[in-house]
Scaffold this motif. Structure first.
Motif, mmCIF file in Angstrom:
data_model
loop_
_atom_site.group_PDB
_atom_site.id
_atom_site.type_symbol
_atom_site.label_atom_id
_atom_site.label_comp_id
_atom_site.label_asym_id
_atom_site.label_seq_id
_atom_site.Cartn_x
_atom_site.Cartn_y
_atom_site.Cartn_z
ATOM 1 N N ARG A 130 -2.229 62.608 69.261
ATOM 2 C CA ARG A 130 -2.570 61.590 70.261
ATOM 3 C C ARG A 130 -1.371 61.377 71.163
ATOM 4 O O ARG A 130 -0.226 61.444 70.740
ATOM 5 C CB ARG A 130 -2.964 60.282 69.591
ATOM 6 C CG ARG A 130 -4.193 60.447 68.718
ATOM 7 C CD ARG A 130 -4.600 59.144 68.170
ATOM 8 N NE ARG A 130 -5.884 58.815 68.794
ATOM 9 C CZ ARG A 130 -6.544 57.704 68.555
ATOM 10 N NH1 ARG A 130 -6.046 56.798 67.756
ATOM 11 N NH2 ARG A 130 -7.692 57.484 69.129
ATOM 12 N N TYR A 132 0.765 58.878 73.685
ATOM 13 C CA TYR A 132 1.039 57.469 73.967
ATOM 14 C C TYR A 132 1.950 57.386 75.196
ATOM 15 O O TYR A 132 2.899 58.155 75.330
ATOM 16 C CB TYR A 132 1.744 56.797 72.783
ATOM 17 C CG TYR A 132 0.891 56.743 71.549
ATOM 18 C CD1 TYR A 132 0.117 55.630 71.277
ATOM 19 C CD2 TYR A 132 0.861 57.820 70.657
ATOM 20 C CE1 TYR A 132 -0.673 55.573 70.137
ATOM 21 C CE2 TYR A 132 0.072 57.775 69.527
ATOM 22 C CZ TYR A 132 -0.696 56.649 69.267
ATOM 23 O OH TYR A 132 -1.482 56.610 68.143
ATOM 24 N N ILE A 180 -7.356 52.464 75.176
ATOM 25 C CA ILE A 180 -7.643 53.893 75.000
ATOM 26 C C ILE A 180 -8.354 54.367 76.257
ATOM 27 O O ILE A 180 -9.421 53.858 76.611
ATOM 28 C CB ILE A 180 -8.518 54.130 73.745
ATOM 29 C CG1 ILE A 180 -7.778 53.654 72.504
ATOM 30 C CG2 ILE A 180 -8.896 55.604 73.639
ATOM 31 C CD1 ILE A 180 -8.623 53.666 71.245
#
Length: 186
Positions: A130, A132, A180
């Protein structure tokens, strides 16, 4: 007296060659004098035998020579694989008048551009697959058209949307609101 009766006939003299035109279908893009097409783009030809002094014999055929090949009779629109192609063409009328050959060059591009995103400003990290980005972060988009078969037509534009927003043209780096987010781009 045994004299033949005078007879006469009309003879039409055609000394003018026909004139051929090319027609590039869609998709088609031209820039800097270069004709960019795709393998789906048809290239067709038409010819007329001009009327001069009320005389024309009509077009017998159009001939083409592709990429240095031999002249052959044109019968249907042409399509080209990816790469650079040169087409010579001419028409011949019914009494043999042959048009001086003409030439068109096309560059067939079948390879789509490749776009990517990158961080323009801000702290970021990738953890567990993921990505960030902090609140000050800005993303940039870039795109290039790979050269294949010595052809690349270029990139018309990059388009993107965030989450479910409609796609818009990319013009400058942009930030995202907290949460998100899904970036869609091409």
């Amino acid at each position: 007296e045994n004299v033949e009766v005078v007879r006469s006939t009309t003879i039409l003299v055609d000394n003018t060659a026909p004139v051929t035109e090319h027609h590039i279908g869609s998709p088609y893009y031209s820039a800097g004098g270069v004709n960019y097409i795709t393998p789906a783009t048809p290239l067709s030809f038409s010819a007329e035998d001009p009327v001069v002094s009320e005389v024309f014999s009509g077009v017998a055929r159009i001939e083409i020579a592709v990429d240095g090949g031999q002249w052959q009779t044109y019968t249907q629109p042409l399509k080209f694989a990816e790469g650079r192609h040169t087409i010579n063409y001419r028409a011949i009328d019914n009494v043999g008048n042959t048009e001086a050959g003409k030439t068109i060059s096309v560059q067939s591009d079948a390879t789509a551009p490749i776009s990517a995103w990158l961080v323009n400003v801000g702290e970021h990290i990738e953890l567990g697959g993921r990505f960030y980005l902090n609140a000050l972060g800005k993303l940039a988009l870039e795109s290039s058209d790979p050269v294949v078969g010595n052809v690349a037509s270029g990139v018309e534009g990059i388009y993107y949307g965030i989450d479910s927003t409609p796609s818009a043209r990319y013009t400058a780096p942009f930030g995202l609101v907290e949460g998100i987010r899904t970036l869609n781009f091409n």
